[in-house]
Design a protein around this motif. Structure first.
Motif, PDB file in Angstrom:
ATOM      1  N   PRO A 292       0.813  -1.229   0.000  1.00 22.39           N
ATOM      2  CA  PRO A 292       0.000   0.000   0.000  1.00 22.39           C
ATOM      3  C   PRO A 292       0.845   1.278   0.000  1.00 22.39           C
ATOM      4  CG  PRO A 292      -0.888  -1.588   1.565  1.00 22.39           C
ATOM      5  CD  PRO A 292       0.395  -2.157   1.078  1.00 22.39           C
ATOM      6  N   THR A 293       1.959   1.264   0.732  1.00 21.35           N
ATOM      7  CA  THR A 293       2.814   2.456   0.764  1.00 21.35           C
ATOM      8  C   THR A 293       3.385   2.749  -0.612  1.00 21.35           C
ATOM      9  OG1 THR A 293       3.425   2.054   3.070  1.00 21.35           O
ATOM     10  CG2 THR A 293       4.864   3.502   1.808  1.00 21.35           C
ATOM     11  N   THR A 294       3.720   1.705  -1.358  1.00 20.51           N
ATOM     12  CA  THR A 294       4.238   1.884  -2.720  1.00 20.51           C
ATOM     13  C   THR A 294       3.180   2.535  -3.598  1.00 20.51           C
ATOM     14  OG1 THR A 294       5.600  -0.095  -2.450  1.00 20.51           O
ATOM     15  CG2 THR A 294       5.290   0.714  -4.685  1.00 20.51           C
ATOM     16  N   TRP A 295       1.951   2.032  -3.516  1.00 22.64           N
ATOM     17  CA  TRP A 295       0.848   2.612  -4.288  1.00 22.64           C
ATOM     18  C   TRP A 295       0.641   4.084  -3.925  1.00 22.64           C
ATOM     19  CZ3 TRP A 295      -1.891   1.405  -8.451  1.00 22.64           C
ATOM     20  CH2 TRP A 295      -1.930   0.077  -8.880  1.00 22.64           C
ATOM     21  N   LEU A 296       0.668   4.402  -2.615  1.00 19.05           N
ATOM     22  CA  LEU A 296       0.421   5.774  -2.188  1.00 19.05           C
ATOM     23  C   LEU A 296       1.535   6.703  -2.673  1.00 19.05           C
ATOM     24  CD1 LEU A 296      -1.307   7.775  -0.668  1.00 19.05           C
ATOM     25  CD2 LEU A 296      -0.141   7.125   1.454  1.00 19.05           C
ATOM     26  N   TYR A 297       2.782   6.235  -2.598  1.00 20.76           N
ATOM     27  CA  TYR A 297       3.880   7.074  -3.096  1.00 20.76           C
ATOM     28  C   TYR A 297       3.747   7.301  -4.598  1.00 20.76           C
ATOM     29  CZ  TYR A 297       8.449   8.693  -4.538  1.00 20.76           C
ATOM     30  OH  TYR A 297       9.455   9.430  -5.103  1.00 20.76           O
ATOM     31  N   PHE A 298       3.421   6.248  -5.338  1.00 24.27           N
ATOM     32  CA  PHE A 298       3.226   6.397  -6.782  1.00 24.27           C
ATOM     33  C   PHE A 298       2.115   7.405  -7.081  1.00 24.27           C
ATOM     34  CE2 PHE A 298       5.040   2.107  -8.479  1.00 24.27           C
ATOM     35  CZ  PHE A 298       6.298   2.507  -8.058  1.00 24.27           C
ATOM     36  N   ALA A 299       1.064   7.376  -6.252  1.00 19.22           N
ATOM     37  CA  ALA A 299      -0.031   8.342  -6.434  1.00 19.22           C
ATOM     38  C   ALA A 299       0.478   9.765  -6.232  1.00 19.22           C
ATOM     39  CB  ALA A 299      -1.164   8.037  -5.462  1.00 19.22           C
ATOM     40  N   MET A 300       1.321   9.970  -5.226  1.00 23.65           N
ATOM     41  CA  MET A 300       1.836  11.303  -4.945  1.00 23.65           C
ATOM     42  C   MET A 300       2.770  11.806  -6.047  1.00 23.65           C
ATOM     43  SD  MET A 300       0.401  12.346  -2.191  1.00 23.65           S
ATOM     44  CE  MET A 300      -1.049  11.492  -2.816  1.00 23.65           C
ATOM     45  N   THR A 301       3.459  10.882  -6.717  1.00 23.89           N
ATOM     46  CA  THR A 301       4.364  11.309  -7.786  1.00 23.89           C
ATOM     47  C   THR A 301       3.618  11.911  -8.973  1.00 23.89           C
ATOM     48  OG1 THR A 301       4.356   9.125  -8.861  1.00 23.89           O
ATOM     49  CG2 THR A 301       6.072   9.528  -7.201  1.00 23.89           C
ATOM     50  N   GLN A 302       2.326  11.645  -9.066  1.00 21.43           N
ATOM     51  CA  GLN A 302       1.573  12.204 -10.188  1.00 21.43           C
ATOM     52  C   GLN A 302       1.495  13.723 -10.120  1.00 21.43           C
ATOM     53  OE1 GLN A 302       0.565   9.993 -12.758  1.00 21.43           O
ATOM     54  NE2 GLN A 302       1.991   8.925 -11.404  1.00 21.43           N
ATOM     55  N   PHE A 303       1.599  14.299  -8.918  1.00 20.33           N
ATOM     56  CA  PHE A 303       1.523  15.761  -8.789  1.00 20.33           C
ATOM     57  C   PHE A 303       2.727  16.443  -9.436  1.00 20.33           C
ATOM     58  CE2 PHE A 303      -1.526  14.452  -5.557  1.00 20.33           C
ATOM     59  CZ  PHE A 303      -2.582  15.315  -5.821  1.00 20.33           C
ATOM     60  N   PRO A 304       3.971  16.102  -9.069  1.00 16.64           N
ATOM     61  CA  PRO A 304       5.089  16.759  -9.777  1.00 16.64           C
ATOM     62  C   PRO A 304       5.168  16.392 -11.253  1.00 16.64           C
ATOM     63  CG  PRO A 304       5.902  15.038  -8.287  1.00 16.64           C
ATOM     64  CD  PRO A 304       4.451  15.257  -7.969  1.00 16.64           C
ATOM     65  N   ILE A 305       4.824  15.151 -11.597  1.00 13.75           N
ATOM     66  CA  ILE A 305       4.894  14.745 -13.006  1.00 13.75           C
ATOM     67  C   ILE A 305       3.991  15.603 -13.884  1.00 13.75           C
ATOM     68  CG2 ILE A 305       4.143  12.911 -14.588  1.00 13.75           C
ATOM     69  CD1 ILE A 305       5.393  10.883 -12.686  1.00 13.75           C
ATOM     70  N   HIS A 306       2.788  15.907 -13.385  1.00  8.77           N
ATOM     71  CA  HIS A 306       1.833  16.654 -14.201  1.00  8.77           C
ATOM     72  C   HIS A 306       1.938  18.166 -14.016  1.00  8.77           C
ATOM     73  CE1 HIS A 306      -0.021  12.645 -14.391  1.00  8.77           C
ATOM     74  NE2 HIS A 306      -0.539  13.058 -15.523  1.00  8.77           N
ATOM     75  N   LEU A 307       2.401  18.613 -12.862  1.00  8.25           N
ATOM     76  CA  LEU A 307       2.456  20.051 -12.600  1.00  8.25           C
ATOM     77  C   LEU A 307       3.775  20.691 -13.029  1.00  8.25           C
ATOM     78  CD1 LEU A 307       0.787  20.221  -9.046  1.00  8.25           C
ATOM     79  CD2 LEU A 307      -0.253  20.726 -11.264  1.00  8.25           C
TER      80      LEU A 307
END
Length: 337
Positions: A292-307
């Motif tokens: 679950p922690t891996t999934w949550l970190y991957f989710a958070m990476t979407q913010f810098p990737i897209h912004l």
């Protein structure tokens, strides 16, 4: 074609063209839409692999073969950039994880960081570089060489730093990555053969719009219900978000400084590519069987990737304008009697 059918096809084409014309703003909006509609993530999560295949196919489909061959005739820069993103980054990250004992303290986070570092650059990187006015061809060529190597380098680093921590063996991981890349390349080749490169270039904007929709599908699937995570464990979730931004901009800054001798505008293009890691490819290869922690970190990476592309566009344009001015000045001095 009957008028009714023309209308039916024209409306979605106009919508995709408009969406594609939004550029980095459309890419940035993706992450907020994905976070704001949690049920969309639950609905789309089973289709992560398909979304990745489509994104890969679109990128391979748009490869400019003439530019690709031109850059490959000057291989030193490409080889150095490829070695840095496929070997240097995962080796440094792996050694830091080992030295800090993160494997023992937070296995899920160490898996996330290693998979992120082992991943090839995002297939959307050349398109983002082009939208920012940077050298998209340099990014594309390095992306192609890096992607070709990642099935082998990822299995190597998985065996060194993640042995026994994944649901698949390092060898299986490499084979799955190779299969995904081969399938998307074959599909892209067939599309280019059927429709032709000129038709693909002519419909660049609607293809950009379709690409943004697929990015939304992927972002929604990977982010899931991040709002609930934020409410349930706010400090931990915000810490992961801060870490994802820190890693993104560290990779961007270090790469830009390492390659500054080729010009800051080209170095920034490589920095963008190295910081935009293709996490979806790793999710597809591991079938999403991650902590679950891996999934949550991957989710958070979407913010810098897209912004970040939207945030960095003014800097990119400043570097490009400075390079163009220098080139024009050099040309003027060269023709002066």
């Amino acid at each position: 074609m009957p008028f009714v059918l023309q209308t039916v096809f024209a409306l979605p084409l106009r919508a995709l063209t408009w969406l594609g014309s939004q550029g980095t703003r459309g890419v940035a909006a993706v992450v907020f839409v994905a976070a704001a509609v949690p049920p969309l993530g639950a609905l789309l999560r089973p289709y992560i692999t398909e979304a990745i295949l489509v994104l890969l196919c679109i990128s391979f489909m748009r490869v400019d073969l003439a530019s690709l061959y031109g850059h490959l005739r000057r291989p030193a820069l490409i080889a150095t950039a490829t070695a840095w993103t496929t070997m240097g980054v995962p080796l440094i990250v792996g050694l830091i994880i080992y030295a800090t004992g993160l494997n023992d303290r937070s296995p899920g986070l160490s898996v996330a960081l290693m998979l992120q570092s082992m991943a090839s650059p995002m297939m959307a990187s050349p398109a983002l570089a082009a939208l920012m006015g940077l050298d998209a061809t340099l990014v594309l060529v390095t992306l192609v060489t890096s992607t070709a190597l990642v099935p082998f380098t990822a299995s190597l680093f998985a065996s060194l730093f993640l042995d026994g921590m994944l649901s698949v063996t390092p060898a299986t991981l490499g084979l799955k990555l190779l299969g995904i890349l081969a399938a998307s390349l074959l599909a892209a080749t067939l599309i280019r053969w059927v429709f032709g490169a000129k038709a693909i270039q002519r419909h660049r904007k609607p293809i950009d719009g379709f690409n943004i929709i697929i990015l939304l599908i992927f972002a929604a699937a990977i982010m899931g219900d991040v709002v609930n995570d934020l409410v349930a464990q706010p400090v931990f979730t915000i810490s992961l978000a801060a870490l994802s931004f820190a890693i993104y901009f560290t990779l961007l800054a270090v790469t830009t400084l390492l390659f500054r001798r080729i010009g800051y505008e080209r170095a920034l293009a490589l920095g963008l590519m190295v910081s935009q890691r293709n996490l979806g490819l790793m999710l597809a290869a591991t079938a999403g069987a991650l902590p679950p922690t891996t999934w949550l970190y991957f989710a958070m990476t979407q913010f810098p990737i897209h912004l970040a592309p939207y945030m960095l566009t003014p800097i990119a344009r400043r570097f490009t304008a400075r390079a163009d001015a220098a080139a024009a000045s050099s040309t003027t001095q060269g023709v002066r009697p």
